[in-house]
Design a protein around this motif. Structure first.
Motif, PDB file in Angstrom:
ATOM      1  N   GLY A  48      53.714  56.276  42.334  1.00  0.00           N
ATOM      2  CA  GLY A  48      53.771  55.110  43.213  1.00  0.00           C
ATOM      3  C   GLY A  48      53.011  53.909  42.667  1.00  0.00           C
ATOM      4  N   HIS A  49      52.342  54.066  41.540  1.00  0.00           N
ATOM      5  CA  HIS A  49      51.624  52.985  40.842  1.00  0.00           C
ATOM      6  C   HIS A  49      50.523  52.342  41.698  1.00  0.00           C
ATOM      7  CE1 HIS A  49      54.600  53.448  37.731  1.00  0.00           C
ATOM      8  NE2 HIS A  49      55.543  53.357  38.654  1.00  0.00           N
ATOM      9  N   GLY A  50      49.823  53.161  42.476  1.00  0.00           N
ATOM     10  CA  GLY A  50      48.725  52.650  43.296  1.00  0.00           C
ATOM     11  C   GLY A  50      47.388  52.633  42.582  1.00  0.00           C
ATOM     12  N   GLY A  77      35.954  54.956  30.410  1.00  0.00           N
ATOM     13  CA  GLY A  77      37.184  54.256  30.759  1.00  0.00           C
ATOM     14  C   GLY A  77      37.004  53.320  31.925  1.00  0.00           C
ATOM     15  N   ARG A  78      38.150  52.877  32.450  1.00  0.00           N
ATOM     16  CA  ARG A  78      38.176  51.970  33.591  1.00  0.00           C
ATOM     17  C   ARG A  78      39.249  52.464  34.553  1.00  0.00           C
ATOM     18  NH1 ARG A  78      35.427  47.394  32.060  1.00  0.00           N
ATOM     19  NH2 ARG A  78      36.399  45.863  33.399  1.00  0.00           N
ATOM     20  N   LEU A  79      38.928  52.445  35.835  1.00  0.00           N
ATOM     21  CA  LEU A  79      39.849  52.840  36.890  1.00  0.00           C
ATOM     22  C   LEU A  79      40.121  51.644  37.780  1.00  0.00           C
ATOM     23  CD1 LEU A  79      41.395  54.972  38.581  1.00  0.00           C
ATOM     24  CD2 LEU A  79      39.209  55.440  39.749  1.00  0.00           C
ATOM     25  N   GLN A  80      41.402  51.364  38.027  1.00  0.00           N
ATOM     26  CA  GLN A  80      41.788  50.245  38.880  1.00  0.00           C
ATOM     27  C   GLN A  80      42.501  50.758  40.121  1.00  0.00           C
ATOM     28  OE1 GLN A  80      44.022  47.984  35.794  1.00  0.00           O
ATOM     29  NE2 GLN A  80      42.947  46.251  36.720  1.00  0.00           N
ATOM     30  N   ASP A  81      42.131  50.193  41.278  1.00  0.00           N
ATOM     31  CA  ASP A  81      42.857  50.412  42.517  1.00  0.00           C
ATOM     32  C   ASP A  81      43.869  49.273  42.612  1.00  0.00           C
ATOM     33  OD1 ASP A  81      43.772  50.911  45.075  1.00  0.00           O
ATOM     34  OD2 ASP A  81      41.958  50.193  46.066  1.00  0.00           O
ATOM     35  N   LEU A  82      45.162  49.600  42.629  1.00  0.00           N
ATOM     36  CA  LEU A  82      46.211  48.580  42.625  1.00  0.00           C
ATOM     37  C   LEU A  82      46.851  48.379  43.991  1.00  0.00           C
ATOM     38  CD1 LEU A  82      47.899  49.606  39.239  1.00  0.00           C
ATOM     39  CD2 LEU A  82      46.215  47.799  39.648  1.00  0.00           C
ATOM     40  N   THR A  83      46.297  49.015  45.025  1.00  0.00           N
ATOM     41  CA  THR A  83      46.831  48.816  46.377  1.00  0.00           C
ATOM     42  C   THR A  83      46.007  47.749  47.079  1.00  0.00           C
ATOM     43  OG1 THR A  83      45.401  50.498  47.362  1.00  0.00           O
ATOM     44  CG2 THR A  83      47.547  51.225  46.536  1.00  0.00           C
ATOM     45  N   ARG A  84      46.625  47.014  47.950  1.00  0.00           N
ATOM     46  CA  ARG A  84      45.915  45.958  48.679  1.00  0.00           C
ATOM     47  C   ARG A  84      45.294  46.468  49.971  1.00  0.00           C
ATOM     48  NH1 ARG A  84      47.269  40.922  46.478  1.00  0.00           N
ATOM     49  NH2 ARG A  84      49.040  41.042  45.077  1.00  0.00           N
ATOM     50  N   LYS A  85      45.501  47.723  50.294  1.00  0.00           N
ATOM     51  CA  LYS A  85      44.973  48.296  51.526  1.00  0.00           C
ATOM     52  C   LYS A  85      43.508  48.674  51.347  1.00  0.00           C
ATOM     53  CE  LYS A  85      49.405  50.389  52.633  1.00  0.00           C
ATOM     54  NZ  LYS A  85      50.111  51.658  52.807  1.00  0.00           N
ATOM     55  N   SER A  86      42.675  48.306  52.316  1.00  0.00           N
ATOM     56  CA  SER A  86      41.258  48.655  52.232  1.00  0.00           C
ATOM     57  C   SER A  86      41.019  50.129  52.521  1.00  0.00           C
ATOM     58  CB  SER A  86      40.445  47.794  53.202  1.00  0.00           C
ATOM     59  OG  SER A  86      40.882  48.024  54.534  1.00  0.00           O
ATOM     60  N   SER A  87      42.009  50.814  53.070  1.00  0.00           N
ATOM     61  CA  SER A  87      41.858  52.235  53.398  1.00  0.00           C
ATOM     62  C   SER A  87      42.300  53.147  52.256  1.00  0.00           C
ATOM     63  CB  SER A  87      42.678  52.562  54.653  1.00  0.00           C
ATOM     64  OG  SER A  87      44.053  52.311  54.402  1.00  0.00           O
ATOM     65  N   THR A  88      42.735  52.580  51.140  1.00  0.00           N
ATOM     66  CA  THR A  88      43.247  53.373  50.023  1.00  0.00           C
ATOM     67  C   THR A  88      42.360  53.209  48.794  1.00  0.00           C
ATOM     68  OG1 THR A  88      45.461  52.995  50.867  1.00  0.00           O
ATOM     69  CG2 THR A  88      45.307  53.857  48.660  1.00  0.00           C
ATOM     70  N   CYS A  89      42.221  54.280  48.045  1.00  0.00           N
ATOM     71  CA  CYS A  89      41.405  54.274  46.825  1.00  0.00           C
ATOM     72  C   CYS A  89      42.196  54.840  45.653  1.00  0.00           C
ATOM     73  CB  CYS A  89      40.161  55.142  47.011  1.00  0.00           C
ATOM     74  SG  CYS A  89      39.095  54.633  48.354  1.00  0.00           S
ATOM     75  N   GLY A  90      41.787  54.463  44.463  1.00  0.00           N
ATOM     76  CA  GLY A  90      42.319  55.057  43.246  1.00  0.00           C
ATOM     77  C   GLY A  90      41.375  56.145  42.768  1.00  0.00           C
ATOM     78  N   TRP A  91      41.934  57.223  42.259  1.00  0.00           N
ATOM     79  CA  TRP A  91      41.151  58.344  41.757  1.00  0.00           C
ATOM     80  C   TRP A  91      41.556  58.670  40.322  1.00  0.00           C
ATOM     81  CZ3 TRP A  91      37.323  61.045  44.229  1.00  0.00           C
ATOM     82  CH2 TRP A  91      37.193  60.875  45.610  1.00  0.00           C
ATOM     83  N   ALA A  92      40.590  58.927  39.487  1.00  0.00           N
ATOM     84  CA  ALA A  92      40.807  59.522  38.171  1.00  0.00           C
ATOM     85  C   ALA A  92      40.100  60.872  38.225  1.00  0.00           C
ATOM     86  CB  ALA A  92      40.228  58.655  37.070  1.00  0.00           C
ATOM     87  N   VAL A  93      40.882  61.943  38.146  1.00  0.00           N
ATOM     88  CA  VAL A  93      40.330  63.285  38.242  1.00  0.00           C
ATOM     89  C   VAL A  93      40.487  63.956  36.876  1.00  0.00           C
ATOM     90  CG1 VAL A  93      40.427  65.501  39.434  1.00  0.00           C
ATOM     91  CG2 VAL A  93      41.014  63.398  40.663  1.00  0.00           C
ATOM     92  N   LYS A 136      44.361  63.433  35.826  1.00  0.00           N
ATOM     93  CA  LYS A 136      45.340  63.049  36.842  1.00  0.00           C
ATOM     94  C   LYS A 136      44.848  61.766  37.472  1.00  0.00           C
ATOM     95  CE  LYS A 136      47.607  67.081  38.641  1.00  0.00           C
ATOM     96  NZ  LYS A 136      47.886  67.873  39.807  1.00  0.00           N
ATOM     97  N   VAL A 137      45.759  60.860  37.743  1.00  0.00           N
ATOM     98  CA  VAL A 137      45.428  59.621  38.442  1.00  0.00           C
ATOM     99  C   VAL A 137      46.162  59.664  39.773  1.00  0.00           C
ATOM    100  CG1 VAL A 137      45.464  57.110  38.352  1.00  0.00           C
ATOM    101  CG2 VAL A 137      45.177  58.411  36.245  1.00  0.00           C
ATOM    102  N   CYS A 138      45.425  59.413  40.857  1.00  0.00           N
ATOM    103  CA  CYS A 138      45.994  59.478  42.205  1.00  0.00           C
ATOM    104  C   CYS A 138      45.606  58.230  42.987  1.00  0.00           C
ATOM    105  CB  CYS A 138      45.459  60.686  42.964  1.00  0.00           C
ATOM    106  SG  CYS A 138      45.724  62.258  42.145  1.00  0.00           S
ATOM    107  N   SER A 139      46.381  57.941  44.017  1.00  0.00           N
ATOM    108  CA  SER A 139      46.074  56.866  44.955  1.00  0.00           C
ATOM    109  C   SER A 139      46.237  57.437  46.350  1.00  0.00           C
ATOM    110  CB  SER A 139      47.026  55.691  44.739  1.00  0.00           C
ATOM    111  OG  SER A 139      46.756  54.666  45.660  1.00  0.00           O
ATOM    112  N   GLU A 140      45.137  57.449  47.101  1.00  0.00           N
ATOM    113  CA  GLU A 140      45.176  58.020  48.448  1.00  0.00           C
ATOM    114  C   GLU A 140      44.057  57.458  49.306  1.00  0.00           C
ATOM    115  OE1 GLU A 140      45.279  62.114  47.264  1.00  0.00           O
ATOM    116  OE2 GLU A 140      43.111  62.265  47.227  1.00  0.00           O
ATOM    117  N   GLY A 141      44.024  57.873  50.568  1.00  0.00           N
ATOM    118  CA  GLY A 141      43.032  57.361  51.509  1.00  0.00           C
ATOM    119  C   GLY A 141      41.609  57.649  51.091  1.00  0.00           C
ATOM    120  N   LYS A 142      40.683  56.848  51.674  1.00  0.00           N
ATOM    121  CA  LYS A 142      39.261  57.032  51.368  1.00  0.00           C
ATOM    122  C   LYS A 142      38.812  58.425  51.778  1.00  0.00           C
ATOM    123  CE  LYS A 142      37.571  52.324  51.647  1.00  0.00           C
ATOM    124  NZ  LYS A 142      36.682  51.379  52.323  1.00  0.00           N
TER     125      LYS A 142
END
Length: 163
Positions: A48-50, A77-93, A136-142
């Protein structure tokens, strides 16, 4: 005269090779072989490219005399959150597989979270006795830790594998 020069040159070359070869052979078999590996990884996007992560890994002291070989790995490295929602975070696991003293290869997770849209979060960490590093890179809620869906859905990207 030409034949004499050619034979003299061959004799000198053989003498040099005879003198150098035993030293070189002893140098490679008499000591442990250690290596340094530097790898650039990414960018990898979440489904989803979040979120997006990219960086580098440097493995020091890979000991090929021991099977499986292991090294000290420095991952940055560097991790970017690409979603505009304040309730969503980017994860690098990261799944770090390491070698124990008895030769087993268990793993542990190391997670990095970024909840700031548009602001890349830099990270660096080091592990010893590393055999393999996957990502793994994920985008999900806080949350305090990545979800089971993030950990077990989709496939892991291999960043480093000791040879």
């Amino acid at each position: 005269m030409t034949l004499t020069r050619t034979l003299t040159g061959l004799a000198m070359t053989a003498a040099v090779l005879t003198a150098v070869a035993p030293s070189a052979a002893h140098a490679t078999t008499g000591s442990q072989e250690t290596a340094t590996t530097a790898v650039q990884w990414g960018p990898y996007d979440s489904p989803g490219h979040g979120a997006r992560a990219a960086g580098s890994l440097k493995a020091l002291g890979e000991d090929h005399a021991v099977i499986p070989a292991a090294a000290t790995a420095r991952i940055s490295g560097r991790l970017q959150d690409l979603t505009r929602k304040s309730s969503t975070c980017g994860w690098a696991v990261f799944r770090i597989t390491y070698r124990t003293k008895d030769g087993n290869l268990p793993f542990k997770h190391h997670s990095v979270r970024n909840c700031s849209y548009g602001t890349p979060k830099p990270f660096t960490f080091t592990y010893r006795d590393v055999y393999q590093v996957e990502l793994k890179v994920c985008s999900e809620g806080k949350a305090a830790k990545p979800s089971l869906n993030c950990l077990y859905a989709e496939s892991w990207k291999v960043v480093y594998l000791s040879k």
